[in-house]
Enzyme design. Structure first.
Site, mmCIF file in Angstrom:
data_model
loop_
_atom_site.group_PDB
_atom_site.id
_atom_site.type_symbol
_atom_site.label_atom_id
_atom_site.label_comp_id
_atom_site.label_asym_id
_atom_site.label_seq_id
_atom_site.Cartn_x
_atom_site.Cartn_y
_atom_site.Cartn_z
ATOM 1 N N LYS A 150 58.417 55.424 50.226
ATOM 2 C CA LYS A 150 57.096 54.820 50.086
ATOM 3 C C LYS A 150 56.224 55.743 49.235
ATOM 4 C CE LYS A 150 53.848 56.337 53.525
ATOM 5 N NZ LYS A 150 53.052 56.141 54.687
ATOM 6 N N GLU A 176 46.895 59.288 64.365
ATOM 7 C CA GLU A 176 47.288 60.608 63.883
ATOM 8 C C GLU A 176 46.134 61.576 64.111
ATOM 9 O OE1 GLU A 176 50.073 60.310 60.188
ATOM 10 O OE2 GLU A 176 48.435 58.899 59.932
ATOM 11 N N LYS A 178 43.401 58.431 60.834
ATOM 12 C CA LYS A 178 43.581 59.881 60.710
ATOM 13 C C LYS A 178 42.510 60.589 61.537
ATOM 14 C CE LYS A 178 46.562 59.652 57.259
ATOM 15 N NZ LYS A 178 47.956 59.927 57.560
ATOM 16 N N ARG A 223 63.029 69.631 38.021
ATOM 17 C CA ARG A 223 62.887 70.337 36.737
ATOM 18 C C ARG A 223 62.995 71.852 36.877
ATOM 19 N NH1 ARG A 223 57.206 67.851 35.526
ATOM 20 N NH2 ARG A 223 57.162 68.592 37.661
ATOM 21 N N LYS A 231 63.350 55.314 63.840
ATOM 22 C CA LYS A 231 63.054 55.955 65.131
ATOM 23 C C LYS A 231 63.883 55.308 66.234
ATOM 24 C CE LYS A 231 58.429 57.492 64.008
ATOM 25 N NZ LYS A 231 58.655 58.930 64.126
ATOM 26 N N HIS A 245 54.246 50.558 57.806
ATOM 27 C CA HIS A 245 54.717 50.957 59.141
ATOM 28 C C HIS A 245 54.277 49.977 60.237
ATOM 29 C CE1 HIS A 245 55.886 54.510 57.131
ATOM 30 N NE2 HIS A 245 54.721 55.102 57.119
HETATM 31 P P1 NAP Z 1 56.393 66.796 46.018
HETATM 32 O O1 NAP Z 1 56.403 67.860 47.041
HETATM 33 O O2 NAP Z 1 55.319 66.788 44.979
HETATM 34 O O3 NAP Z 1 57.796 66.874 45.253
HETATM 35 C C1 NAP Z 1 58.051 66.163 44.089
HETATM 36 C C2 NAP Z 1 59.428 66.559 43.582
HETATM 37 O O4 NAP Z 1 59.687 65.857 42.365
HETATM 38 C C3 NAP Z 1 59.592 68.034 43.285
HETATM 39 O O5 NAP Z 1 60.876 68.433 43.683
HETATM 40 C C4 NAP Z 1 59.479 68.081 41.771
HETATM 41 O O6 NAP Z 1 60.181 69.222 41.333
HETATM 42 C C5 NAP Z 1 60.153 66.780 41.388
HETATM 43 N N1 NAP Z 1 59.763 66.279 40.080
HETATM 44 C C6 NAP Z 1 58.499 66.065 39.629
HETATM 45 N N2 NAP Z 1 58.543 65.613 38.360
HETATM 46 C C7 NAP Z 1 59.843 65.535 38.003
HETATM 47 C C8 NAP Z 1 60.535 65.137 36.841
HETATM 48 N N3 NAP Z 1 59.894 64.741 35.732
HETATM 49 N N4 NAP Z 1 61.875 65.171 36.838
HETATM 50 C C9 NAP Z 1 62.559 65.586 37.936
HETATM 51 N N5 NAP Z 1 61.969 65.969 39.068
HETATM 52 C C10 NAP Z 1 60.626 65.954 39.108
HETATM 53 O O7 NAP Z 1 56.403 65.338 46.642
HETATM 54 P P2 NAP Z 1 56.929 64.924 48.097
HETATM 55 O O8 NAP Z 1 55.834 65.102 49.055
HETATM 56 O O9 NAP Z 1 58.235 65.569 48.355
HETATM 57 O O10 NAP Z 1 57.091 63.345 47.908
HETATM 58 C C11 NAP Z 1 58.179 62.756 47.225
HETATM 59 C C12 NAP Z 1 58.102 61.234 47.408
HETATM 60 O O11 NAP Z 1 58.234 60.916 48.780
HETATM 61 C C13 NAP Z 1 56.773 60.622 46.965
HETATM 62 O O12 NAP Z 1 57.022 59.327 46.465
HETATM 63 C C14 NAP Z 1 55.987 60.513 48.266
HETATM 64 O O13 NAP Z 1 55.023 59.487 48.218
HETATM 65 C C15 NAP Z 1 57.111 60.170 49.219
HETATM 66 N N6 NAP Z 1 56.830 60.546 50.605
HETATM 67 C C16 NAP Z 1 56.578 61.828 50.955
HETATM 68 C C17 NAP Z 1 56.350 62.155 52.275
HETATM 69 C C18 NAP Z 1 56.103 63.578 52.699
HETATM 70 O O14 NAP Z 1 55.964 63.807 53.902
HETATM 71 N N7 NAP Z 1 56.069 64.528 51.794
HETATM 72 C C19 NAP Z 1 56.365 61.156 53.250
HETATM 73 C C20 NAP Z 1 56.648 59.847 52.881
HETATM 74 C C21 NAP Z 1 56.885 59.553 51.545
HETATM 75 P P3 NAP Z 1 59.924 69.940 39.904
HETATM 76 O O15 NAP Z 1 58.455 70.153 39.800
HETATM 77 O O16 NAP Z 1 60.735 71.169 40.007
HETATM 78 O O17 NAP Z 1 60.443 68.999 38.879
#
Ligand code: NAP
Length: 482
Positions: free
Chosen positions: A148, A216, A329, A51, A182, A240
């Site tokens: 996930k 972890e 953790k 967004r 991995k 996992h």
């Molecule tokens: P995050 O940092 O909160 O990022 C979320 C993203 O979604 C942002 O780019 C946000 O950008 C966008 N977004 C939110 N609402 C939106 C909407 N209505 N329309 C379009 N874009 C939107 O989350 P994240 O940590 O990257 O995680 C993303 C996914 O990966 C989640 O399902 C999480 O469970 C999974 N995951 C993450 C990790 C990790 O290490 N981070 C690991 C495994 C899995 P805007 O606010 O600009 O819209």
């Protein structure tokens, strides 16, 4: 030995959530590293979508900064960095309205692989899938990648599968479990099925038990709200550790192809017995001012940050060989390792003084990916036959040369597998549902009994009861070594 890089045809990859943590830390650095390796160059484009109202240059600036941190080595080549950034684009859109979607449609090119990476919270999976179809963006070469957590329980996973299936066929859906990407996990399959040596011994006649540890040292900082709803069972064990168990326990597939491999993994999950309540230990880390409950801001939280359990795979191969799984953790070290603990030799010709010795095959996922086989040899020197266990090390770096010292990150392989259309390392919908069907009764049991996790010190190996779980069976955990 120089590893071969097979270039892929031009593709369009849209990363929904391109500005988020996962995209910036993992997905974009992985793409950049494959770009530097020469796996894709001409014509491909990567479109970040979220967004926030960036233009393309604004998005490139954000990505440039992230790459400097998360792909520092490759960033030393400034011309490669700038060349990569020129292939990035950005579209501001909202996943839950139609705003911005026309712009996205105009950027996509016909006749090439088109991948949509859902790097956003799960509540957006359905709305995104609907809009991709509504805006006519699905082609025969379209794939989606979902992260996930895939559901919170069986019902929600089934609902999510149904939502995605309303718009995409199963062979268009790539459910990521990054553990499967991995190098060592894939090597596990090569070791098992590429050698004559191990497979004949890979059963309950020769294997005493198997230990899978994913420890972890970090806590849950930044994910408090999600984690307190999930806990270690949902966050790690259901996906996992379950996937690692499947790869260890499965029968040899007829070929290394997506459905053959996933059929065998599914049979393992379906062969898992329900877990007895006294075969599970839950824990919650403590620490002066930084204990779990303080971190999540809920003094009454009964969510586990640690779980250890004993599982049985009820089939001919594994009857009588338990699988001990643990994850947590804030433990003493970051260490993911599978230990295949072979039985003692049936009779010692060296007498009681030689002690008891058993072979252990250790498959280390992190850190220092590699495989070690502990074998028993004679301690050098005069003075009789004293036995000692030494590692027969199969560290890839030493055997394959320095260029293999830095194996590709899991995301590098998985993202390129999406582009190539290879689903072998991705979870199928029925696998995920079967994993939840095994997990749900365990969690329901805790809730029904009002189970409270055992406290354990931050920086320790977990609650003492996890040691007892092993001790009761006359076994002990291998150390959590960094
Ligand atoms: P995050 O940092 O909160 O990022 C979320 C993203 O979604 C942002 O780019 C946000 O950008 C966008 N977004 C939110 N609402 C939106 C909407 N209505 N329309 C379009 N874009 C939107 O989350 P994240 O940590 O990257 O995680 C993303 C996914 O990966 C989640 O399902 C999480 O469970 C999974 N995951 C993450 C990790 C990790 O290490 N981070 C690991 C495994 C899995 P805007 O606010 O600009 O819209």
């Amino acid at each position: 030995m120089v590893s071969r890089v097979i270039p892929v045809d031009p593709f369009d990859l849209v990363i929904f959530g391109g500005t988020g943590d996962l995209a910036q830390r993992k997905i974009l650095p992985a793409l950049f590293r494959r770009f530097c390796a020469g796996q894709w160059v001409d014509g491909a484009q990567i479109i970040g979508a979220a967004r926030t109202g960036y233009d393309s240059n604004g998005f490139r600036d954000v990505v440039r900064e992230s790459l400097k941190t998360h792909a520092a080595k490759q960033c030393q080549d400034v011309s490669a960095l700038e060349s990569f950034l020129r292939r990035l684009d950005y579209v501001a859109l909202d996943g839950v309205s139609d705003e911005g979607w026309g712009h996205l449609a105009r950027r996509l090119k016909p006749g090439r692989v088109r991948a949509f990476y859902f790097s956003v919270g799960p509540r957006l999976f359905g709305p995104l899938a609907e809009r991709i179809e509504a805006h006519g963006l699905i082609t025969p070469l379209t794939r989606i990648v979902v992260e996930k957590p895939f559901g919170h329980d069986l019902d929600s996973a089934q609902a999510l599968n149904a939502t995605l299936a309303a718009h995409f066929t199963e062979n268009q859906i790539y459910r990521i479990d990054h553990y499967l990407g991995k190098e060592t996990v894939q090597n596990l399959m090569a070791v098992r099925f590429g050698n004559m040596l191990f497979e004949p011994l890979w059963n309950s006649q020769y294997v005493d038990h198997i230990q899978i540890t994913v420890a972890e040292s970090v806590g849950i900082d930044g994910r408090e709200e999600y984690y307190d709803r999930a806990g270690a069972m949902r966050d790690m064990m259901q996906n996992h550790l379950m996937q690692l168990l499947c790869l260890i326990a499965m029968e040899p597939p007829a070929k290394f192809d997506p459905d053959a491999v996933r059929d065998e993994k599914l049979k393992v999950i379906r062969a898992l017995d329900p877990v007895e309540p006294h075969h599970i230990v839950r824990g919650q880390f403590e620490g002066e001012g930084s204990g779990y409950r303080q971190v999540v801001g809920n003094e009454r939280s009964t969510t586990e940050s640690y779980v250890a359990l004993k599982a049985h795979v009820s089939n001919w191969r594994w009857a009588g060989t338990p699988f001990y799984l643990r994850t947590g953790k804030r433990l003493v070290a970051r260490s993911s390792v599978i230990n295949v603990m072979f039985k003692d030799a049936p009779h010692s010709i060296f007498g009681a003084d030689a002690g008891r010795h058993a072979n252990v095959l250790s498959i280390r996922l992190q850190p220092n990916e590699g495989i070690t086989l502990k074998v028993t040899i004679k301690e050098p020197g005069p003075g009789g036959m004293r036995l000692v266990d030494v590692p027969l090390d199969m560290s890839f770096a030493e055997a394959l040369g320095p260029e293999n010292q830095d194996p590709p990150d899991a995301y590098e392989r998985l993202v390129m597998d999406v582009i190539r259309g290879n689903q072998t390392l991705f979870m199928r919908g029925d696998e995920v549902e079967a994993a939840w069907a095994w997990t749900d009764p365990i969690i329901a049991g805790w809730q029904a009994r009002g189970d409270v996790p055992k406290p354990y010190d931050s920086g320790s190996t977990g609650p003492g009861d996890a040691e007892l779980l092993m001790k009761r069976d006359g076994r002990r955990w291998q150390g959590i070594n960094p």
